[in-house]
Design a protein around this motif. Structure first.
Motif, PDB file in Angstrom:
ATOM      1  N   TRP A  58       0.872  -1.180   0.000  1.00 51.70           N
ATOM      2  CA  TRP A  58       0.000   0.000   0.000  1.00 51.70           C
ATOM      3  C   TRP A  58       0.903   1.222   0.000  1.00 51.70           C
ATOM      4  O   TRP A  58       1.528   1.552   1.007  1.00 51.70           O
ATOM      5  N   VAL A  59       1.007   1.867  -1.157  1.00 52.38           N
ATOM      6  CA  VAL A  59       1.859   3.053  -1.309  1.00 52.38           C
ATOM      7  C   VAL A  59       1.060   4.093  -2.086  1.00 52.38           C
ATOM      8  O   VAL A  59       1.095   4.128  -3.319  1.00 52.38           O
ATOM      9  N   PRO A  60       0.312   4.949  -1.401  1.00 55.25           N
ATOM     10  CA  PRO A  60      -0.468   5.971  -2.093  1.00 55.25           C
ATOM     11  C   PRO A  60       0.416   6.893  -2.933  1.00 55.25           C
ATOM     12  O   PRO A  60       1.542   7.226  -2.553  1.00 55.25           O
ATOM     13  N   LEU A  61      -0.120   7.268  -4.106  1.00 57.43           N
ATOM     14  CA  LEU A  61       0.518   8.247  -4.980  1.00 57.43           C
ATOM     15  C   LEU A  61       1.840   7.788  -5.578  1.00 57.43           C
ATOM     16  O   LEU A  61       2.685   8.602  -5.949  1.00 57.43           O
ATOM     17  N   SER A  62       2.039   6.488  -5.686  1.00 58.76           N
ATOM     18  CA  SER A  62       3.225   6.003  -6.390  1.00 58.76           C
ATOM     19  C   SER A  62       3.048   6.251  -7.882  1.00 58.76           C
ATOM     20  O   SER A  62       1.965   6.597  -8.356  1.00 58.76           O
ATOM     21  N   ARG A  63       4.110   6.043  -8.635  1.00 52.91           N
ATOM     22  CA  ARG A  63       4.044   6.239 -10.092  1.00 52.91           C
ATOM     23  C   ARG A  63       3.003   5.328 -10.732  1.00 52.91           C
ATOM     24  O   ARG A  63       2.523   5.609 -11.836  1.00 52.91           O
ATOM     25  N   HIS A  64       2.639   4.235 -10.047  1.00 59.03           N
ATOM     26  CA  HIS A  64       1.666   3.295 -10.612  1.00 59.03           C
ATOM     27  C   HIS A  64       0.230   3.704 -10.342  1.00 59.03           C
ATOM     28  O   HIS A  64      -0.691   3.057 -10.847  1.00 59.03           O
ATOM     29  N   SER A  65       0.011   4.737  -9.541  1.00 58.76           N
ATOM     30  CA  SER A  65      -1.361   5.170  -9.264  1.00 58.76           C
ATOM     31  C   SER A  65      -1.718   6.421 -10.053  1.00 58.76           C
ATOM     32  O   SER A  65      -2.751   7.027  -9.824  1.00 58.76           O
ATOM     33  N   ARG A  66      -0.895   6.808 -11.010  1.00 56.62           N
ATOM     34  CA  ARG A  66      -1.144   8.034 -11.764  1.00 56.62           C
ATOM     35  C   ARG A  66      -2.453   7.963 -12.561  1.00 56.62           C
ATOM     36  O   ARG A  66      -3.097   8.973 -12.825  1.00 56.62           O
ATOM     37  N   ASN A  67      -2.843   6.752 -12.961  1.00 55.95           N
ATOM     38  CA  ASN A  67      -4.061   6.618 -13.752  1.00 55.95           C
ATOM     39  C   ASN A  67      -5.271   6.261 -12.899  1.00 55.95           C
ATOM     40  O   ASN A  67      -6.335   5.964 -13.422  1.00 55.95           O
ATOM     41  N   GLU A  98       3.628  11.478   7.608  1.00 54.19           N
ATOM     42  CA  GLU A  98       4.201  12.376   6.603  1.00 54.19           C
ATOM     43  C   GLU A  98       5.467  11.790   5.984  1.00 54.19           C
ATOM     44  O   GLU A  98       5.711  11.921   4.782  1.00 54.19           O
ATOM     45  N   ALA A  99       6.271  11.120   6.804  1.00 61.25           N
ATOM     46  CA  ALA A  99       7.472  10.474   6.260  1.00 61.25           C
ATOM     47  C   ALA A  99       7.084   9.373   5.278  1.00 61.25           C
ATOM     48  O   ALA A  99       7.690   9.227   4.205  1.00 61.25           O
ATOM     49  N   PHE A 100       6.079   8.603   5.625  1.00 58.65           N
ATOM     50  CA  PHE A 100       5.618   7.523   4.750  1.00 58.65           C
ATOM     51  C   PHE A 100       5.064   8.071   3.440  1.00 58.65           C
ATOM     52  O   PHE A 100       5.403   7.581   2.351  1.00 58.65           O
ATOM     53  N   LEU A 101       4.223   9.094   3.521  1.00 60.76           N
ATOM     54  CA  LEU A 101       3.608   9.637   2.318  1.00 60.76           C
ATOM     55  C   LEU A 101       4.644  10.308   1.410  1.00 60.76           C
ATOM     56  O   LEU A 101       4.531  10.249   0.184  1.00 60.76           O
ATOM     57  N   LYS A 102       5.653  10.934   2.004  1.00 61.70           N
ATOM     58  CA  LYS A 102       6.692  11.591   1.216  1.00 61.70           C
ATOM     59  C   LYS A 102       7.614  10.576   0.555  1.00 61.70           C
ATOM     60  O   LYS A 102       7.941  10.694  -0.638  1.00 61.70           O
ATOM     61  N   HIS A 103       8.054   9.603   1.329  1.00 62.16           N
ATOM     62  CA  HIS A 103       9.117   8.710   0.842  1.00 62.16           C
ATOM     63  C   HIS A 103       8.605   7.420   0.206  1.00 62.16           C
ATOM     64  O   HIS A 103       9.389   6.715  -0.437  1.00 62.16           O
ATOM     65  N   GLY A 104       7.310   7.098   0.371  1.00 59.96           N
ATOM     66  CA  GLY A 104       6.782   5.887  -0.244  1.00 59.96           C
ATOM     67  C   GLY A 104       6.927   5.876  -1.755  1.00 59.96           C
ATOM     68  O   GLY A 104       7.540   4.964  -2.336  1.00 59.96           O
ATOM     69  N   THR A 558       9.160   1.156   2.772  1.00 56.69           N
ATOM     70  CA  THR A 558       9.389   2.601   2.831  1.00 56.69           C
ATOM     71  C   THR A 558      10.281   2.959   4.008  1.00 56.69           C
ATOM     72  O   THR A 558      11.257   3.724   3.861  1.00 56.69           O
ATOM     73  N   PHE A 559       9.990   2.415   5.188  1.00 57.12           N
ATOM     74  CA  PHE A 559      10.797   2.770   6.348  1.00 57.12           C
ATOM     75  C   PHE A 559      12.150   2.056   6.349  1.00 57.12           C
ATOM     76  O   PHE A 559      13.110   2.557   6.942  1.00 57.12           O
ATOM     77  N   GLY A 560      12.265   0.919   5.660  1.00 59.01           N
ATOM     78  CA  GLY A 560      13.588   0.346   5.435  1.00 59.01           C
ATOM     79  C   GLY A 560      14.447   1.293   4.625  1.00 59.01           C
ATOM     80  O   GLY A 560      15.639   1.513   4.930  1.00 59.01           O
ATOM     81  N   TYR A 561      13.841   1.879   3.605  1.00 59.19           N
ATOM     82  CA  TYR A 561      14.517   2.868   2.755  1.00 59.19           C
ATOM     83  C   TYR A 561      14.888   4.115   3.568  1.00 59.19           C
ATOM     84  O   TYR A 561      16.018   4.623   3.476  1.00 59.19           O
ATOM     85  N   ILE A 562      13.970   4.591   4.395  1.00 54.24           N
ATOM     86  CA  ILE A 562      14.227   5.775   5.228  1.00 54.24           C
ATOM     87  C   ILE A 562      15.351   5.499   6.225  1.00 54.24           C
ATOM     88  O   ILE A 562      16.274   6.315   6.397  1.00 54.24           O
ATOM     89  N   THR A 563      15.277   4.343   6.887  1.00 53.51           N
ATOM     90  CA  THR A 563      16.289   4.000   7.891  1.00 53.51           C
ATOM     91  C   THR A 563      17.672   3.879   7.260  1.00 53.51           C
ATOM     92  O   THR A 563      18.662   4.387   7.793  1.00 53.51           O
TER      93      THR A 563
END
Length: 576
Positions: A58-67, A98-104, A558-563
């Protein structure tokens, strides 16, 4: 157990404990930021719980949700926030959200563009699409199918899929064309031809590789992450258990490990990341955390047996805290016990059958207790509550011969596959009438007859008066679109009748180690220097709720990436 220090040892910049999506996403990100990484894995295979999962994020607003109905705009971000505030309630933490929504979305692009891990859009609605901010589609993505043969000599080190959700070892996504063809094999010549070709290819794979290599879902995600890690020079030491943390100058500096009969230290310049998968098989901890286990009930988790709370134990050993505040401590999954061999049962997760028309769930009292087409987690919450006064927490899924033939029930496959073996071993129960079925099950026969009669009265019109099945987009998404007017509702009236007993399992723990938004393990009001937690080891962003498909893996990666980026930033700062 503690092990004596051995003089031998290994060194790295960052040590990751665990090889699921949390551990590998952290490792890959840190490696691509220039750090030298070692991953250790307690079990003999890598992939963790991820390899058993559906591989949905579940990653809102990813490149795959553009359509989708969402666009990359302030308005749609506000809708996601609104939905999460509604779902998470008092456990909504703005800084983490906010961290999740920004970096997801950033994470998705990073792994696709730089690590070779591919995703696909899905049509999954949020689990509560009618709630404020809920979406009808577009927030969930899924790992793309993957040819695991590309792992080469490492193929045998990849954890296989959960055996009960494959067909002769073959995998397919629950919403894919594969599965639809298999359901229609007796009703469509095109589907029959498709299935024959698919099975022929799978048999060739089995002959060449000893297993299916066209993997999907979580097995595809685990395989693609592992391939990326290995190609980037990350060493994955399987069969290597973390026994205790080592400390230097007040900071975590490595781990003492046990590998076979050898005990040695792995020192890590910039710390240790705990990614051991949570505590689903820590009997003492789940007895305290899981309400139905605490009152003496059964729990049968399909996650890997190695998820015994090692990360929680290690964090607590240096003052970390495991939160137990969430309304639900785990992601619940209704499961049945499939007898694979004498004395060996394997969990079957009920992901699809509950949504199909002509299938209902009843308690020992013979009555329904919830909308069976709600999410697995919601059904689990309802089951725990409905069985509050009983030591046993269970239900029975009931159907008639029509539904069994069309959809199967649990591990029992639809026609033309036989089900006599499942009757013989007791997994499936049969009755010529509703009353005789109830007597076979040991549940209230009069109440079950009344339940089915009252349900059928309205089900013939496609209506569920009691629990409103099929009234949400998510209910209908996994129903039978060819059954109208309601893809989730049909009468149960053509004998013989069948049932499968269902108990509660989980997909991983929500309770977990308290951390900062960057994954630093927290000790009181301070962080534990050099210690981080990701994945199911870390307290869930969702606060014990389950808003949509992939709300574990989306935040986990997402948080693995952030960490990892936090650690790499610190490493760059210390060397400048």
């Amino acid at each position: 157990m503690q092990c004596a220090r051995d003089k031998s040892g290994l060194k790295c910049d960052l040590l990751v404990v665990g090889s699921g999506a949390g551990g590998l996403s952290t490792a890959i990100t840190a490696k691509l930021r220039g750090l030298d990484i070692i991953v250790i894995e307690k079990e003999a295979v890598f992939g963790g719980t991820t390899a058993f999962s559906g591989g949905v994020l579940w990653v809102p607003l990813s490149r795959h949700s553009r359509n989708s109905r969402e666009a990359d705009s302030k308005e749609s971000l506000d809708e996601v926030r609104r939905y999460l505030r509604h779902e998470v309630g008092n456990f909504y933490r703005p800084e983490f959200v906010e961290a999740f929504l920004k970096h997801g979305p950033e994470m998705v692009e990073f792994f696709e563009d730089r690590a070779g891990v591919k995703f696909l859009p899905t049509e999954y609605p949020d689990y509560h699409p009618d709630a404020p901010g809920g979406a009808l589609r577009g927030r969930s993505i899924v790992a793309a199918p993957f040819n695991a043969a590309s792992l080469g000599s490492n193929l045998g080190r990849l954890r296989g899929p959960l055996e009960t959700i494959t067909f002769m070892g073959m995998m397919f996504n629950s919403s894919s064309a594969d599965l639809k063809h298999f359901f229609n094999v007796t009703r469509s010549v095109a589907s029959l031809i498709y299935v024959i070709k698919r099975m022929s290819g799978h048999l060739v794979e089995m002959l060449v590789h000893g297993r299916g290599v066209q993997v999907t879902g979580g097995n595809a995600l685990a395989a693609s992450l592992a391939k990326s890690a290995i190609e980037h020079g990350i060493e994955i030491l399987a069969g290597t258990e973390a026994k205790e943390l080592t400390i230097r100058d007040g900071a975590v500096s490595g781990v003492r490990v046990l590998r076979g009969a050898d005990c040695f230290d792995i020192s890590s310049r910039y710390g240790v990341v705990l990614a051991t998968g949570g505590f689903s098989h820590d009997r003492d901890r789940i007895k305290e955390a899981y309400p139905h286990v605490g009152r003496g009930g059964d729990h049968f988790s399909p996650v890997p047996k190695g998820n015994t709370g090692d990360g929680a134990r290690l964090a607590e050993s240096v003052g970390g805290r495991v939160t137990t505040d969430f309304p639900q401590p785990a992601a619940w999954m209704p499961v049945s016990k499939v007898p694979m061999a004498p004395g060996r049962d394997v969990a079957f997760p009920h992901l699809l059958d509950r949504y199909k028309p002509g299938v209902i769930g009843v308690l020992k009292n013979g009555k329904r207790f919830t909308n069976e087409s709600n999410s697995y987690h919601d059904v689990g919450v309802a089951l725990i509550d409905a069985c509050k006064g009983s030591a046993e927490t269970c239900m029975w899924l009931i159907c008639d011969s029509n539904a069994l033939r069309k959809y199967g029930l649990g591990y029992v496959k639809p026609a033309p596959m036989p089900h006599s073996k499942m009757l013989k071993n007791g997994y499936l129960t049969k009755g010529d009438s509703v009353c005789s079925l109830a007597e076979e099950l040991g549940i209230d026969a009069g109440a079950l007859e009344s339940t089915v009669r009252e349900y059928n009265e309205h089900a013939r019109r496609g209506v569920d008066i009691q629990f409103r099945r099929g009234t949400t987009a998510f209910n209908r998404f996994l129903g039978d679109p060819n059954h109208q007017p309601n893809p989730c509702v049909a009468p149960i009236e053509r004998g013989p009748y069948y049932a499968v007993k269902v108990v509660l399992g989980d997909l991983g723990t929500f309770d977990g180690i308290e951390t900062s938004v960057f994954g630093e393990v927290v000790r009181g009001k301070e962080i534990v220097p050099g210690l981080y937690a990701v994945g199911n080891d870390r307290a869930s962003l969702m606060g014990g709720t389950y808003p949509g498909a992939g709300i574990t893996l989306g935040p986990i990666m997402t948080f693995g990436y952030i960490t990892a980026n936090r650690i790499a930033d610190r490493a760059e700062g210390s060397s400048s």
